[in-house]
Design a protein around this motif. Structure first.
Motif, PDB file in Angstrom:
ATOM      1  N   LEU A 110     -46.056  54.893  18.992  1.00 31.81           N
ATOM      2  CA  LEU A 110     -44.964  54.393  19.841  1.00 31.81           C
ATOM      3  C   LEU A 110     -43.633  55.026  19.460  1.00 31.81           C
ATOM      4  O   LEU A 110     -42.694  55.036  20.259  1.00 31.81           O
ATOM      5  CB  LEU A 110     -44.854  52.869  19.721  1.00 31.81           C
ATOM      6  N   ALA A 111     -43.551  55.569  18.254  1.00 29.50           N
ATOM      7  CA  ALA A 111     -42.324  56.220  17.798  1.00 29.50           C
ATOM      8  C   ALA A 111     -41.925  57.371  18.716  1.00 29.50           C
ATOM      9  O   ALA A 111     -40.774  57.818  18.711  1.00 29.50           O
ATOM     10  CB  ALA A 111     -42.508  56.746  16.370  1.00 29.50           C
ATOM     11  N   ASN A 279     -55.904  47.437  21.828  1.00 22.94           N
ATOM     12  CA  ASN A 279     -56.689  47.846  22.998  1.00 22.94           C
ATOM     13  C   ASN A 279     -55.847  48.028  24.261  1.00 22.94           C
ATOM     14  O   ASN A 279     -56.270  47.682  25.361  1.00 22.94           O
ATOM     15  CB  ASN A 279     -57.820  46.828  23.245  1.00 22.94           C
ATOM     16  N   VAL A 280     -54.608  48.534  24.052  1.00 21.25           N
ATOM     17  CA  VAL A 280     -53.740  48.834  25.195  1.00 21.25           C
ATOM     18  C   VAL A 280     -53.063  50.191  24.959  1.00 21.25           C
ATOM     19  O   VAL A 280     -52.975  50.659  23.825  1.00 21.25           O
ATOM     20  CB  VAL A 280     -52.620  47.778  25.383  1.00 21.25           C
ATOM     21  N   PHE A 281     -52.599  50.806  26.041  1.00 23.58           N
ATOM     22  CA  PHE A 281     -51.766  51.990  25.925  1.00 23.58           C
ATOM     23  C   PHE A 281     -50.320  51.564  25.704  1.00 23.58           C
ATOM     24  O   PHE A 281     -49.936  50.446  26.060  1.00 23.58           O
ATOM     25  CB  PHE A 281     -51.850  52.838  27.196  1.00 23.58           C
ATOM     26  N   GLY A 282     -49.517  52.472  25.168  1.00 28.60           N
ATOM     27  CA  GLY A 282     -48.091  52.218  25.038  1.00 28.60           C
ATOM     28  C   GLY A 282     -47.406  52.418  26.380  1.00 28.60           C
ATOM     29  O   GLY A 282     -48.054  52.477  27.425  1.00 28.60           O
ATOM     30  N   GLU A 283     -46.094  52.523  26.361  1.00 30.42           N
ATOM     31  CA  GLU A 283     -45.331  52.773  27.588  1.00 30.42           C
ATOM     32  C   GLU A 283     -43.963  53.344  27.218  1.00 30.42           C
ATOM     33  O   GLU A 283     -43.624  53.427  26.030  1.00 30.42           O
ATOM     34  CB  GLU A 283     -45.167  51.469  28.379  1.00 30.42           C
ATOM     35  N   SER A 284     -43.199  53.743  28.215  1.00 28.75           N
ATOM     36  CA  SER A 284     -41.873  54.299  27.965  1.00 28.75           C
ATOM     37  C   SER A 284     -40.923  53.230  27.435  1.00 28.75           C
ATOM     38  O   SER A 284     -41.029  52.064  27.813  1.00 28.75           O
ATOM     39  CB  SER A 284     -41.282  54.885  29.251  1.00 28.75           C
ATOM     40  N   GLY A 285     -40.011  53.664  26.589  1.00 28.37           N
ATOM     41  CA  GLY A 285     -39.015  52.726  26.081  1.00 28.37           C
ATOM     42  C   GLY A 285     -38.478  53.193  24.748  1.00 28.37           C
ATOM     43  O   GLY A 285     -38.992  54.144  24.146  1.00 28.37           O
ATOM     44  N   ASP A 286     -37.439  52.526  24.305  1.00 34.03           N
ATOM     45  CA  ASP A 286     -36.911  52.802  22.976  1.00 34.03           C
ATOM     46  C   ASP A 286     -37.942  52.296  21.953  1.00 34.03           C
ATOM     47  O   ASP A 286     -38.448  51.180  22.085  1.00 34.03           O
ATOM     48  CB  ASP A 286     -35.578  52.054  22.803  1.00 34.03           C
ATOM     49  N   LYS A 288     -37.785  50.995  19.139  1.00 32.52           N
ATOM     50  CA  LYS A 288     -37.452  49.680  18.563  1.00 32.52           C
ATOM     51  C   LYS A 288     -37.940  48.544  19.485  1.00 32.52           C
ATOM     52  O   LYS A 288     -38.539  47.575  19.039  1.00 32.52           O
ATOM     53  CB  LYS A 288     -35.928  49.608  18.369  1.00 32.52           C
ATOM     54  N   ASP A 289     -37.688  48.725  20.795  1.00 29.72           N
ATOM     55  CA  ASP A 289     -38.113  47.709  21.765  1.00 29.72           C
ATOM     56  C   ASP A 289     -39.632  47.689  21.917  1.00 29.72           C
ATOM     57  O   ASP A 289     -40.238  46.645  22.120  1.00 29.72           O
ATOM     58  CB  ASP A 289     -37.459  47.976  23.130  1.00 29.72           C
ATOM     59  N   LEU A 290     -40.241  48.898  21.849  1.00 30.82           N
ATOM     60  CA  LEU A 290     -41.704  48.985  21.990  1.00 30.82           C
ATOM     61  C   LEU A 290     -42.405  48.269  20.842  1.00 30.82           C
ATOM     62  O   LEU A 290     -43.378  47.540  21.050  1.00 30.82           O
ATOM     63  CB  LEU A 290     -42.143  50.459  22.040  1.00 30.82           C
ATOM     64  N   TYR A 291     -41.903  48.478  19.619  1.00 34.41           N
ATOM     65  CA  TYR A 291     -42.535  47.814  18.467  1.00 34.41           C
ATOM     66  C   TYR A 291     -42.486  46.300  18.641  1.00 34.41           C
ATOM     67  O   TYR A 291     -43.445  45.594  18.326  1.00 34.41           O
ATOM     68  CB  TYR A 291     -41.851  48.220  17.156  1.00 34.41           C
ATOM     69  N   LYS A 292     -41.371  45.816  19.170  1.00 36.93           N
ATOM     70  CA  LYS A 292     -41.245  44.375  19.377  1.00 36.93           C
ATOM     71  C   LYS A 292     -42.210  43.902  20.465  1.00 36.93           C
ATOM     72  O   LYS A 292     -42.968  42.941  20.286  1.00 36.93           O
ATOM     73  CB  LYS A 292     -39.792  44.050  19.769  1.00 36.93           C
ATOM     74  N   LYS A 293     -42.222  44.633  21.582  1.00 30.61           N
ATOM     75  CA  LYS A 293     -43.055  44.239  22.725  1.00 30.61           C
ATOM     76  C   LYS A 293     -44.541  44.222  22.351  1.00 30.61           C
ATOM     77  O   LYS A 293     -45.289  43.365  22.814  1.00 30.61           O
ATOM     78  CB  LYS A 293     -42.807  45.214  23.888  1.00 30.61           C
ATOM     79  N   PHE A 294     -44.953  45.180  21.530  1.00 34.83           N
ATOM     80  CA  PHE A 294     -46.375  45.273  21.179  1.00 34.83           C
ATOM     81  C   PHE A 294     -46.699  44.617  19.834  1.00 34.83           C
ATOM     82  O   PHE A 294     -47.735  44.889  19.227  1.00 34.83           O
ATOM     83  CB  PHE A 294     -46.822  46.743  21.198  1.00 34.83           C
ATOM     84  N   SER A 295     -45.802  43.747  19.364  1.00 35.24           N
ATOM     85  CA  SER A 295     -46.023  42.984  18.124  1.00 35.24           C
ATOM     86  C   SER A 295     -46.311  43.882  16.924  1.00 35.24           C
ATOM     87  O   SER A 295     -47.267  43.668  16.174  1.00 35.24           O
ATOM     88  CB  SER A 295     -47.176  41.984  18.313  1.00 35.24           C
ATOM     89  N   MET A 296     -45.501  44.911  16.794  1.00 31.51           N
ATOM     90  CA  MET A 296     -45.657  45.828  15.666  1.00 31.51           C
ATOM     91  C   MET A 296     -44.339  45.995  14.904  1.00 31.51           C
ATOM     92  O   MET A 296     -44.178  46.938  14.138  1.00 31.51           O
ATOM     93  CB  MET A 296     -46.148  47.194  16.179  1.00 31.51           C
ATOM     94  N   ASP A 297     -43.406  45.087  15.124  1.00 31.71           N
ATOM     95  CA  ASP A 297     -42.111  45.199  14.434  1.00 31.71           C
ATOM     96  C   ASP A 297     -42.142  44.441  13.103  1.00 31.71           C
ATOM     97  O   ASP A 297     -43.168  43.847  12.739  1.00 31.71           O
ATOM     98  CB  ASP A 297     -40.969  44.700  15.333  1.00 31.71           C
TER      99      ASP A 297
END
Lengths: 316, 270
Positions: A110-111, A279-286, A288-297
């Protein structure tokens, strides 16, 4: 704020240093040398750098041939394009041949951010890990990446090196040494263990700080060598703490978390929960926000560790 | 260096071994081994610098069998050149054998690269040619590609890069027998005009009869003399060449002869 350097930058710099010391080192790229940073090597050693264009399959085969002729090739591209896209070429021409080819995938996880799911490698460690002879390495910071590059050049057999686009905190000084099959404890602790690789190591350290505020002592283990895995450091953590939270910027299927689960299960040991894409793909975004959205922060790691400890105390 | 009648004798002996070992194995790919037998025999017994006594000599010429299924042919030739004992040929495809169903660099002395997944060999050959040139070696690299294999996109990625890097130390050969597993290449997925395709990709193209030793050897000589671009020999060949009932029969692509068929075939190859 501590100093931040992207591991891809350190990869390019280390490759150029290595090229100076070893005339057999050559590099290849598939029209992404400015992004993977192999361009730093190319600028210094143009005659030993091969631009292969947007043709990754041929790049992988050409790297294999260069190794057969006695060179030490480093072939780089985005991690999605030099692993999954060319899986069979890596399998047959490199892994089955067991050649000294080093593949570097930048822009992992996601980075990678705004480019979205097509460009975020989230299965690369899983698929490379399945190949016999292949080692899989995901360095945590700049110094470790440099050590990985030098160790890979010496290593017999193919190596997959995973770097990131995003700048990440400097964790180690230049004396830090990477060894295949070795993890290292970056912060000791007794209650719970956080085993992380790559960009997630600094997040695990931040989570450990949050846990400390609640008098929870977390051990943070850096696991740059996904394959071979440092089984003893994992089993020790499983027996000395209440359990392990694995942290990776990657799918929870097939990567660091899976490797740890296999080790624990085969040794009838330990408790594990996994941080990563479920079991999901990532998506566009910052990022920092992606880690939060995908519970990886950092908070997700903290919560996961707390839940693991609560589950354990419920059992007792 | 062997002369043409010697080469004809060797390639006949090699064909016999191909058929004997595939029948002993009960499987394998005799058809495409026979179509390229004259070309690869010419390479190993006349054109290439190589020796079983010094198989790791960096200055050796290298051969990549990109159509890896034709390995019975390569094994017969390597055994004839004493890279390993001829007795090994009877162990083809058997458990723990050094002779795998497709070439394995780490098991078989003399095999430069593992192949079998089609389309990958020319890229490997390009890498060897680049590395040898960088090391200022005089050695040349040869790569045999099947006609059906030419449907793989990677072949054309490699073709593009070999011309881009002006690899005149590289010579590809297309074994153009117009048959693949599912039928005629022209009907399964037409690759023609194949010579024009290679020309368009920037190669020196020589069209030859792949069973005429004069034409084969002259083409290799011309390839050596050609500077600034790689050469490809588009060799018209006959699948199953040398055994009347196998010639141009698609079914013998991946099927060994029965004991009775083998006897008849060996009679023809006396």
């Amino acid at each position: 704020m501590s100093e931040e350097i992207a591991t891809r930058q350190s990869y390019g710099e280390a490759l150029a240093d290595l090229g100076e010391r070893n005339p057999d080192v050559v590099a290849l790229d598939a029209d992404l040398s400015k992004s993977t940073k192999s361009a730093i090597f190319a600028a210094k050693f143009p005659e030993r750098f091969f631009e292969m264009g947007v043709a990754e399959a041929n790049m992988i085969g050409t790297a294999a041939g260069l190794a057969i002729s006695g060179k030490i090739p480093f072939a780089s591209s985005f991690a999605v394009f030099c692993t999954g896209r060319v899986f069979d070429q890596v399998r047959v021409s490199i892994a089955y041949n067991n050649l000294n080819v080093n593949i570097c995938g930048s822009h992992s996880g996601l980075a990678t951010g705004a480019d979205g799911a097509t460009h975020q490698a989230t299965e690369d460690m899983a698929i490379m890990r399945t190949l016999p002879n292949m080692s899989v390495v995901c360095p945590a910071d700049s110094a470790e990446t440099k050590s990985v590059v030098f160790a890979s050049a010496e290593h017999k057999g193919p190596v997959y090196i995973r770097t990131t686009r995003l700048k990440t905190p400097v964790l180690f000084d230049s004396s830090h040494k990477f060894s295949f099959g070795k993890g290292n404890i970056v912060k000791d602790g007794t209650d719970v263990s956080l085993a992380a690789c790559g960009i997630m190591v600094s997040k695990a350290l931040d989570a450990a700080e949050l846990l400390k505020k609640e008098n929870i002592s977390a051990r943070v283990i850096n696991m740059p060598s996904i394959k071979p895995l440092d089984e003893s450091i994992i089993l020790k953590a499983a027996s000395e703490t209440q359990g392990i939270v694995s942290c990776e910027d990657h799918s929870i299927i097939g990567g660091l978390g899976s490797a740890i689960a296999e080790t624990l299960s085969e040794n009838n040991s330990g408790r594990l929960s996994r941080i990563g894409l479920r079991n999901v793909f990532g998506e566009s975004g910052d990022p920092k926000d992606l880690y939060k959205k995908f519970s990886m922060d950092v908070n997700s790691i903290y919560n996961s560790a707390k839940k693991l400890l609560q589950d354990r105390s419920g059992e007792q | 260096m062997s002369n043409n009648s010697e080469l004809a004798d060797i390639s006949k002996a090699v064909r016999r071994e191909v058929l004997k070992m595939t029948t002993a194995a009960g499987s394998g790919h005799p058809g495409g081994s026979l179509s390229s037998a004259d070309i690869v025999t010419s390479l190993y017994f006349s054109e290439m610098k190589q020796s079983a006594k010094n198989p790791n000599d960096p200055e050796r010429d290298k051969f990549i069998l990109s159509k890896g299924h034709a390995c019975p042919l390569l094994y017969a030739i390597l055994a004839e050149l004493e890279y390993f004992p001829k007795e090994e040929l009877s162990n083809l495809r058997k458990i723990s054998s050094m002779l795998q169903g497709h070439p394995d660099r780490n098991k078989t002395p003399g095999v430069e690269s593992s192949t079998g997944s089609l389309g990958q060999g020319l890229s490997v050959a390009c890498g060897i040619a680049l590395g040898d040139r960088l090391s200022k070696r005089k050695s040349r690299t040869y790569c045999l590609i099947g006609c059906g294999e030419s449907q793989e996109g990677q072949v054309w990625e490699a073709a593009m890069s070999a011309a881009h890097y002006k690899l005149d130390n590289l010579c590809a050969i297309v074994d153009n027998n117009n048959l693949q597993i599912d039928g005629k290449t022209s009907e399964v997925m037409n690759i023609e005009p194949i010579a024009d395709k290679w020309k368009a990709f920037g190669w020196n193209v020589l069209e030859i009869d792949g069973h005429n030793f004069n034409e084969i050897l002259n083409a290799f000589k011309e390839a050596r003399a050609c500077k600034g671009k790689p050469t490809v020999l588009v060799a018209k060949t006959v699948k199953g060449k040398g055994v009347s009932f196998m010639e141009n029969v698609c079914g013998y692509h991946g099927m060994a002869l029965t004991a009775e068929e083998l006897e008849r075939a060996l009679e023809e190859l006396k």
